[in-house]
Scaffold this motif. Structure first.
Motif, PDB file in Angstrom:
ATOM      1  N   ARG A  96      42.113   2.014  39.891  1.00 11.88           N
ATOM      2  CA  ARG A  96      43.144   0.974  39.873  1.00 11.88           C
ATOM      3  C   ARG A  96      43.187   0.341  41.249  1.00 11.88           C
ATOM      4  O   ARG A  96      42.714   0.934  42.230  1.00 11.88           O
ATOM      5  N   GLU A  97      43.764  -0.850  41.331  1.00 13.26           N
ATOM      6  CA  GLU A  97      43.938  -1.522  42.618  1.00 13.26           C
ATOM      7  C   GLU A  97      45.392  -1.412  43.057  1.00 13.26           C
ATOM      8  O   GLU A  97      46.303  -1.623  42.252  1.00 13.26           O
ATOM      9  N   TYR A 102      40.899  -0.560  46.158  1.00 13.23           N
ATOM     10  CA  TYR A 102      40.676   0.235  44.943  1.00 13.23           C
ATOM     11  C   TYR A 102      41.024   1.688  45.232  1.00 13.23           C
ATOM     12  O   TYR A 102      40.724   2.215  46.307  1.00 13.23           O
ATOM     13  N   GLY A 120      55.084  -0.381  33.451  1.00 10.79           N
ATOM     14  CA  GLY A 120      54.243  -1.526  33.119  1.00 10.79           C
ATOM     15  C   GLY A 120      53.387  -2.038  34.255  1.00 10.79           C
ATOM     16  O   GLY A 120      52.502  -2.856  34.037  1.00 10.79           O
ATOM     17  N   PHE A 122      51.385  -0.087  36.085  1.00 10.83           N
ATOM     18  CA  PHE A 122      50.129   0.637  35.872  1.00 10.83           C
ATOM     19  C   PHE A 122      50.245   1.327  34.512  1.00 10.83           C
ATOM     20  O   PHE A 122      51.090   2.217  34.353  1.00 10.83           O
ATOM     21  N   THR A 123      49.432   0.929  33.563  1.00  9.69           N
ATOM     22  CA  THR A 123      49.527   1.452  32.201  1.00  9.69           C
ATOM     23  C   THR A 123      48.208   2.123  31.824  1.00  9.69           C
ATOM     24  O   THR A 123      47.141   1.552  32.063  1.00  9.69           O
ATOM     25  N   PRO A 124      48.261   3.331  31.270  1.00 10.35           N
ATOM     26  CA  PRO A 124      47.000   3.972  30.871  1.00 10.35           C
ATOM     27  C   PRO A 124      46.265   3.150  29.798  1.00 10.35           C
ATOM     28  O   PRO A 124      46.898   2.561  28.927  1.00 10.35           O
ATOM     29  N   VAL A 125      44.949   3.123  29.899  1.00  4.55           N
ATOM     30  CA  VAL A 125      44.121   2.486  28.876  1.00  4.55           C
ATOM     31  C   VAL A 125      43.740   3.519  27.820  1.00  4.55           C
ATOM     32  O   VAL A 125      43.725   3.226  26.625  1.00  4.55           O
ATOM     33  N   GLY A 126      43.461   4.739  28.249  1.00  2.31           N
ATOM     34  CA  GLY A 126      43.137   5.823  27.325  1.00  2.31           C
ATOM     35  C   GLY A 126      44.368   6.665  27.031  1.00  2.31           C
ATOM     36  O   GLY A 126      45.514   6.226  27.253  1.00  2.31           O
TER      37      GLY A 126
ATOM     38  N   VAL B  95      37.399  -6.294  37.748  1.00  2.00           N
ATOM     39  CA  VAL B  95      38.115  -5.584  36.679  1.00  2.00           C
ATOM     40  C   VAL B  95      39.532  -5.289  37.148  1.00  2.00           C
ATOM     41  O   VAL B  95      39.730  -4.825  38.278  1.00  2.00           O
ATOM     42  N   ARG B  96      40.512  -5.559  36.293  1.00  3.52           N
ATOM     43  CA  ARG B  96      41.883  -5.122  36.525  1.00  3.52           C
ATOM     44  C   ARG B  96      42.448  -4.624  35.196  1.00  3.52           C
ATOM     45  O   ARG B  96      41.931  -4.951  34.134  1.00  3.52           O
ATOM     46  N   GLU B  97      43.530  -3.865  35.271  1.00 11.02           N
ATOM     47  CA  GLU B  97      44.213  -3.413  34.048  1.00 11.02           C
ATOM     48  C   GLU B  97      45.501  -4.202  33.856  1.00 11.02           C
ATOM     49  O   GLU B  97      46.251  -4.406  34.804  1.00 11.02           O
ATOM     50  N   TRP B  99      48.549  -4.635  30.556  1.00 10.98           N
ATOM     51  CA  TRP B  99      49.021  -4.244  29.222  1.00 10.98           C
ATOM     52  C   TRP B  99      48.227  -3.057  28.646  1.00 10.98           C
ATOM     53  O   TRP B  99      48.011  -2.960  27.436  1.00 10.98           O
ATOM     54  N   GLY B 100      47.743  -2.172  29.535  1.00 16.48           N
ATOM     55  CA  GLY B 100      46.989  -1.021  29.037  1.00 16.48           C
ATOM     56  C   GLY B 100      45.602  -1.364  28.508  1.00 16.48           C
ATOM     57  O   GLY B 100      45.023  -0.615  27.729  1.00 16.48           O
ATOM     58  N   ARG B 101      45.058  -2.507  28.951  1.00 15.50           N
ATOM     59  CA  ARG B 101      43.667  -2.870  28.635  1.00 15.50           C
ATOM     60  C   ARG B 101      42.991  -3.259  29.937  1.00 15.50           C
ATOM     61  O   ARG B 101      43.630  -3.824  30.837  1.00 15.50           O
ATOM     62  N   TYR B 102      41.688  -2.974  30.025  1.00 18.78           N
ATOM     63  CA  TYR B 102      40.944  -3.517  31.149  1.00 18.78           C
ATOM     64  C   TYR B 102      40.595  -4.971  30.859  1.00 18.78           C
ATOM     65  O   TYR B 102      40.269  -5.328  29.719  1.00 18.78           O
TER      66      TYR B 102
END
Lengths: 260, 260
Positions: A96-97, A102, A120, A122-126, B95-97, B99-102
């Protein structure tokens, strides 16, 4: 449990030797075959490789073993899934940035009932406990220091406090780096070695491979390797104390230590 | 100027053929030798490769040409530095995240006097106009939709409006994807092709290489390739209108179009 590998150095160094032994734990000398990943800082930039194939079977792992990417901060991870399915978005390390840098994070362990309030930013993608912990860490650090990155001593105290909150939920061996310092926290198992002049030869414990570091270094090079279990059979590794957070800069741990 | 390559498909497809031609523009058939990068979505996960070596000389580009990573959304970029030095942190895609998506972004062009007010939620790591534009886009999208990702039609309208604001500062050919849709905006130069049944053979313009897609596809496959300049000599590529934003889903552009 997963396996962690970190490297922090005072000059850009390749991790081919250590990664070669480490990668064998992904499906050959150990049973961690649910993916792997590695991130190399190069200045402020990051090269980030993740794969949900076992490290032993991965063409990308093969490339890294043969292609000496030089870096001062590296974090690698081999995954044994405990939470979250086997999928690319669940492979560590995560990136994450924050504050225009990074941040790279990897975790070994298992957090029980850890569902912090994520607002909101930093939100997990997985769907791993690990990525939740990382997002929580980033969120709380930004909340404390909204504008710019604080001095390392201040940051270290905050990281130690937040890591302590997370570690109260279970096992939280972790590594975190922004490319200048490498934070390593031990819940249950982590050790390190500092290699510096006079360099000697080292022999891998996971593969029949030796290297004489004296032939590939200069007298001023210093390299810290931090890993779940010692990678070599003929060197003296220092075990972390349980609950210890060490911060590595320029190839050695900073004096003093914080118990998180 | 840089070169952009995007792929959007209805089934995971490898980009080896198109990337092989494209990579030759990084230092052989063209002069874009200030780094390159490519990002592949795999579900919600991303494989992200960047290198500040010329694509033609890069061992990682070589791996990608030989290792068929299958993806439904890919964005690649070959860099000719106009702003920002040659450094890993300045290589696209970024790349940034959110809404929980990259979100993956790459830009070709040059923005003059573009220093939007960045409030700290997304901060550039490098020093390119491109990363500033990406951070501005992400920041403004989150400001408009703080909690969750809106429907694609709503998102498209917002992206079109924001892209229009950015493009007022100069040349802004760009690609953006969250792994489900690929947004492509043309300021000056962009074209695309949709390959679908009945598939035919294609011949690269940058290297003496042909592939008969009929032998490697099923009748229901559909693949859109979007690129700065046509990659093949025997297919009909469609040029974007100047100022056009197209959104590709499942291998074809959505009906209607927004002029940004």
């Amino acid at each position: 449990m997963c396996q962690l590998l970190g490297m922090n150095c005072n000059v850009p160094t390749d991790i081919v030797f250590s990664f070669t032994g480490f990668a064998h734990r992904g499906g050959r000398t150990d049973t961690h075959h649910d993916g792997w990943g590695i991130a190399f800082f190069e200045g402020k930039g990051v090269r980030h490789f993740v794969d949900h194939q076992a490290a032993i079977a991965s063409p990308i792992a093969e490339l890294i073993k043969q292609y000496p990417i030089k870096s001062t901060n590296v974090i690698a991870h081999i995954r044994k899934a405990t939470q979250g399915q086997v999928a690319l978005e669940n492979c560590h390390p995560f990136v994450r940035e924050l504050w225009g840098r990074y941040w790279v994070f990897a975790h070994n362990g298992d957090l029980k009932d850890f569902f912090p309030q994520l607002k909101g930013t930093f939100t997990p993608v997985g769907n791993t406990d690990s990525e939740r912990a990382f997002c929580f860490l980033m969120q709380e650090l930004r909340a404390r220091f909204p504008d710019t990155q604080p001095d390392l001593a201040v940051l270290r105290a905050s990281v130690a406090e937040l890591v302590g909150q997370i570690a109260a939920h279970g096992t939280f061996n972790m590594m975190l780096s922004d490319g200048t310092a490498l934070f390593a926290h031990c819940s249950t198992k982590l050790c390190y070695i500092v290699r510096q002049h006079p360099f000697t030869a080292a022999h891998l414990s996971d593969e029949d491979l030796s290297v004489d570091f004296a032939t590939v270094t200069t007298p001023r090079d210093r390299v810290a390797i931090i890993v779940t279990e010692p990678l070599t059979v003929n060197e003296k590794w220092t075990e972390f104390a349980l609950g210890e957070l060490l911060v590595f800069v320029d190839g050695m741990p900073l004096p003093g230590h914080a118990i998180a």
